[in-house]
Motif scaffolding. Structure first.
Motif, short mmCIF file in Angstrom:
data_model
loop_
_atom_site.label_atom_id
_atom_site.label_comp_id
_atom_site.label_asym_id
_atom_site.label_seq_id
_atom_site.Cartn_x
_atom_site.Cartn_y
_atom_site.Cartn_z
N ASP A 376 0.75 -1.28 0.02
CA ASP A 376 0.18 -0.05 -0.05
C ASP A 376 1.01 1.27 0.09
O ASP A 376 1.80 1.04 0.49
CB ASP A 376 -0.81 0.17 1.13
N CYS A 377 0.31 2.35 -0.46
CA CYS A 377 0.82 3.53 -0.49
C CYS A 377 1.11 3.99 0.98
O CYS A 377 0.47 4.05 2.05
CB CYS A 377 0.07 4.77 -1.14
N VAL A 378 2.55 4.46 1.07
CA VAL A 378 2.96 4.82 2.59
C VAL A 378 3.05 6.43 2.54
O VAL A 378 3.60 6.95 3.64
CB VAL A 378 4.24 4.34 2.88
N ARG A 379 2.67 7.17 1.68
CA ARG A 379 2.49 8.45 1.44
C ARG A 379 3.79 9.30 1.77
O ARG A 379 3.89 10.28 2.32
CB ARG A 379 1.80 9.02 2.54
N CYS A 380 4.97 8.54 1.21
CA CYS A 380 6.08 9.15 1.52
C CYS A 380 6.26 10.62 0.65
O CYS A 380 7.09 11.34 1.17
CB CYS A 380 7.40 8.23 0.96
N GLY A 381 5.63 10.73 -0.37
CA GLY A 381 5.50 11.99 -1.13
C GLY A 381 6.79 12.04 -2.28
O GLY A 381 7.03 12.99 -2.82
N LYS A 382 7.47 10.84 -2.55
CA LYS A 382 8.59 10.94 -3.33
C LYS A 382 8.03 11.08 -4.92
O LYS A 382 8.66 11.88 -5.56
CB LYS A 382 9.24 9.82 -3.22
N ASN A 394 0.81 9.66 -6.24
CA ASN A 394 0.07 8.79 -5.15
C ASN A 394 -1.30 8.82 -5.09
O ASN A 394 -1.93 7.59 -5.01
CB ASN A 394 0.52 9.59 -3.75
N TYR A 395 -2.14 9.89 -5.28
CA TYR A 395 -3.43 10.07 -5.35
C TYR A 395 -4.02 9.40 -6.58
O TYR A 395 -5.18 8.60 -6.66
CB TYR A 395 -3.94 11.35 -5.25
N LEU B 119 0.05 -0.10 7.55
CA LEU B 119 0.98 0.80 7.00
C LEU B 119 0.25 1.52 5.89
O LEU B 119 0.06 0.90 4.81
CB LEU B 119 2.06 0.11 7.06
N GLY B 120 0.08 2.95 5.99
CA GLY B 120 -0.39 3.68 4.80
C GLY B 120 -1.59 4.01 4.90
O GLY B 120 -1.95 5.14 4.68
N TRP B 121 -2.60 3.47 5.65
CA TRP B 121 -3.81 3.89 6.13
C TRP B 121 -4.11 4.33 7.27
O TRP B 121 -5.08 4.93 7.69
CB TRP B 121 -4.69 2.58 5.79
N TRP B 265 6.25 9.69 7.36
CA TRP B 265 5.47 9.68 5.92
C TRP B 265 3.90 9.70 5.92
O TRP B 265 3.18 10.41 5.24
CB TRP B 265 6.08 8.48 5.21
N VAL B 266 3.53 8.68 6.30
CA VAL B 266 2.01 8.40 6.35
C VAL B 266 0.98 9.16 6.58
O VAL B 266 -0.09 9.63 6.42
CB VAL B 266 1.62 6.98 7.10
N ILE B 270 1.85 15.58 1.86
CA ILE B 270 2.35 15.10 0.64
C ILE B 270 3.21 16.05 0.07
O ILE B 270 4.14 15.93 -0.56
CB ILE B 270 1.42 14.65 -0.24
#
Lengths: 452, 343
Positions: A376-382, A394-395, B119-121, B265-266, B270
């Motif tokens: 799953d996406c971990v929202r690191c923003g890279k 990401n979105y 993780l991530g949610w 991060w999560v 963003i």
């Protein structure tokens, strides 16, 4: 000299060392060539020949009446054995003219003419007749690109070659400097552009030197040094870096008075105008850490990649080909790619023919093959940080994964040109480019349904 | 073609990947936390070792358990449970009873992370959620603490530093003469495990910045906001003379929060712009907590509150696409011929 670039993007390992110092060499003719009737974006061609016909190299064998189209030509002397669907580099089957290659080949004759005397209409006709398309991979018919509805002031020659591994444009710049500049001038004359700019990444100092030497004293032609950053060779990013003009979302470069053409295309334009020579061969980079003998090769269109492998000693560490069979031991080769490593196509077999848009054949060892499992996406923003179009990959991925394609489009899916950076940098290894393609398909289908 | 001998991988472009993975990033965080972990062990000896061990082991076990119950693949290899466990331990004071730690890990990994989808949610920083849960539940078991902690003392020996006033409490009471800036910076006991050395946290934060696992925006904006408010709350000259702004940065959990919690991060915005907004808002909340309420866990609650606003911040700071805003220079740049359509 200042070095220019665009915002964001990513620094990739170059991997050019395999082939960058290999001069262009010519590959022998295969026993059979497979020429797809459609090698371009646009209307499909109709075959002009049938099984049993004798053809000569350079003879037109496929054409369409449509403007947005490019004819195809026989690349060899031989006999048509079939006109039938064959699998091509994308995996899809396309109608192809299959030609058994004659043992005796006549040296093709290309009468020289004074290309400087041609009018702009004659140049454009020669380009169309030669079947020239964008040879960087997009394969959009060049004569269409050179028929802009609004004035063009600058031609940008895309000499970045920003994808790792590829070196064929670099070698063309060194070995065909003069033809390249002449081709660029012909392109500029078609659209009456007064300026020509060569955008070259600074990891090719010898190419920059050669070009500058050739254009010394010529007004309105210049070389712009560009940072080595991916995707520097994408049209919008290149125009931003070289001219500081921004092409608005959903628009073409002509909106800001620019047409971009790549190095190989410019050389093909020169050959079409100088010799009336159709596009029957191209230079590509044969490379990868699993390639026994990497190089920059001049190959006739329609040559199956298996023939190129055979000619270049096959897989590094594997025994040479015997009886037409190329040993492909799984522990030595894990992936075969047509095109560049960031945008190319993985092959399931070695029968795909080389087409006008094939810039490379890459052979990867299993250790180079990217993992495909993702989390799953971990929202690191890279991905957001590096996206050269300033989108939100990401979105896009999150919404497309859930089937909310409208939301994916809201975050920019339709403006993505699939450079692959988001996937490259993603620590969760998410296949965002696949989600983008899916979104584009779904949105296009929804729009088509609405229009009905 | 000998098809049976070919095992070519078919996948869509791109065919290259950076070596970066979630596990490698989490390992970087563990490495970055090593200095402060070692100093806390040096300060609190077995109390720290015990706390860290209980927290990390129970975080890992809760992750396994919850994923097992929800019939999902185990993800221990991504190391995120270990990071959460270590962060939770660093937020706690030595002498915290073992079952409080286990309860914290349950809330952190089980509730805040796995129940939210893994993780991530998770919307809230798991370690801080666990800390907040045990802090809020504390009144329910007030008085039991000593009885549960007492048996430990037989094995670990007594440790005076555990009961001494924390630097933040001294700061609140204006007892500046009992505070030492150099002590706070380099190493001094008092407060949670992760509050023992500002320098160790800064070194860890610098490592994460160098490895590009975090960006400067959140720590910088958080710290700068706290510095500014601490300076101008009251008489600025007196504040500066007494070193109040620096105390506010170095004491308590601000640096731990700024480098390791808010940058998660999560649960952070963003974009860089969103991170600035996020960091400034946390800084303001921290100072409100510290000035208006007791000197406890202002940082943790500030970050958790702002975690809830991340989706809103993301939407409000949405950036334009490439080319959407014409370059400012376009007007100044050499004008190209006017484009007149249809000539």
């Amino acid at each position: 000299m200042s070095v220019r670039t665009f915002q964001r993007g990513v620094f990739l390992p170059h991997y050019k060392e395999f082939s960058e110092s290999e001069p262009i060499s010519t590959i022998s003719l295969p026993p059979e060539v497979i020429i797809p009737l459609q090698q371009h974006i646009g209307a499909p061609n109709q075959a002009l020949v049938a099984a049993g016909d004798k053809v000569k190299a350079g003879q037109k064998i496929g054409e369409s009446g449509a403007f947005v189209s490019a004819p195809v030509h026989a690349s060899v002397d031989g006999t048509v054995t079939a006109v039938e669907p064959r699998p091509t580099f994308t995996g899809a089957s396309v109608e192809c003219v299959v030609i058994a290659v004659d043992r005796e080949q006549q040296e093709p004759q290309w009468p020289e003419q004074d290309h400087a005397a041609l009018t702009k209409e004659e140049i454009k006709a020669a380009i169309k007749e030669a079947g020239i398309v964008g040879m960087g991979g997009a394969a959009f018919p060049t004569h269409v690109k050179l028929s802009p509805p609004s004035p063009i002031d600058t031609i940008v020659i895309n000499a970045c070659e920003c994808e790792p591994f590829l070196t064929c444009d670099h070698r063309m710049m060194l070995e065909r400097t003069s033809d390249l500049v002449e081709g660029a001038k012909l392109i500029a004359r078609v659209v009456e552009a007064e300026n020509i700019v060569f955008g070259v990444e600074i990891n090719k100092p010898d190419a920059i030197e050669a070009l500058e030497k050739r254009i010394a004293g010529e007004n309105n032609i210049s070389v712009v040094r560009l940072e080595v950053k991916y995707p520097q060779g994408s049209e919008k990013q290149l125009i931003k870096a070289a001219l500081d003009r921004e092409v608005p979302p959903g628009k073409l470069p002509l909106e800001v008075g620019v047409v971009v053409q790549n190095v190989a295309t410019a050389v093909a334009v020169y050959e079409a105008c100088r010799f009336n020579k159709p596009l029957i061969e191209r230079v590509l980079t044969y490379t990868g850490d699993a390639a026994a003998k990497p190089g920059n090769l001049r190959v006739r269109l329609g040559t199956p990649i298996s023939h190129v492998l055979k000619e270049r000693g096959g897989i590094k560490g594997a025994p040479p080909a015997e009886d037409g069979e190329i040993p492909m031991p799984p522990h030595l080769v894990g992936k075969v790619i047509m095109g560049g490593p960031m945008t190319g196509w993985a092959q399931s077999h070695l029968n795909s023919p080389i087409v006008k848009g094939t810039s490379g054949i890459l052979l990867f060892t299993p250790s180079m093959v990217a993992k495909t499992a993702h989390t799953d996406c971990v929202r690191c923003g890279k991905c957001v940080d590096h996206c050269p179009m300033f989108l939100y990959p990401n979105y896009i991925g999150l919404y497309a994964e859930k089937g909310s394609f409208d939301r994916a489009a809201e975050w920019g899916a339709m403006d993505c040109f699939e450079c692959g950076i988001c996937v490259y940098v993603c620590p969760a290894n998410r296949p965002i480019v696949q989600f983008v393609r899916q979104t584009k398909r779904e949105i296009a289908a929804a729009r088509a349904a609405k229009a009905k | 073609m000998p098809e049976q001998e070919m095992q070519l991988t078919i996948s869509t472009s791109p065919h290259l990947r950076s070596p970066e993975t979630v596990s490698s990033a989490m390992r970087d965080v563990l490495i970055a936390l090593l200095p402060v972990t070692l100093i806390s062990i040096y300060m609190y000896r077995w109390y720290a070792v015990f706390l860290i061990a209980v927290s990390m082991v129970s975080a890992a076990l809760f992750e396994l358990l919850f994923r097992k119950i929800m019939k999902k693949q185990a993800t221990l290899h991504d190391c995120s449970a270990l990071v959460t466990g270590l962060l939770l331990a660093l937020c706690l004071r030595p002498g915290t009873p073992w079952w409080t730690v286990v309860l914290g890990a349950f809330f952190a990994v089980g509730i805040a992370k796995e129940l939210m989808g893994g993780l991530g949610w998770n919307r809230f920083n798991p370690a801080l959620f666990g800390l907040a849960a045990v802090t809020l539940l504390a009144p329910l078991y007030v008085g039991t603490t000593s009885t549960f902690a007492a048996p430990l003392r037989q094995f670990f020996g007594s440790l005076d530093v555990i009961t001494q006033a924390t630097p933040l409490a001294l700061l609140k009471q204006g007892l500046y003469d009992q505070l030492s800036l150099s002590g706070l910076l380099i190493a001094s006991p008092g407060g949670a495990l992760g509050e023992t050395s500002a320098l160790a946290l800064i070194i860890g934060g610098a490592y994460l910045l160098y490895k590009k696992q975090i960006r400067w925006q959140i720590p910088a904006s958080m710290i700068a906001t706290v510095l500014v408010i601490a300076t101008f709350w009251g008489n600025p000259l007196e504040n500066i003379a007494a070193g109040v702004p620096l105390y506010h940065v170095l004491a308590g959990g601000l640096l731990l929060g700024a480098f390791f919690m808010a940058t998660d991060w999560v649960t952070s915005p963003i974009t860089a712009k969103g991170e600035l907004v996020f960091g400034i808002a946390i800084g303001i909340l921290v100072m409100l907590f510290r000035k208006a309420l007791g000197p406890t866990e202002g940082v943790a609650f500030s970050i958790l509150i702002m975690n809830a606003f991340v989706p809103l911040i993301d939407r409000l700071t949405k950036r334009p696409k490439f080319g959407e805003i014409p370059a400012k220079k376009a007007a100044v740049a050499p004008a190209r011929p006017a484009v007149s359509k249809g000539n």
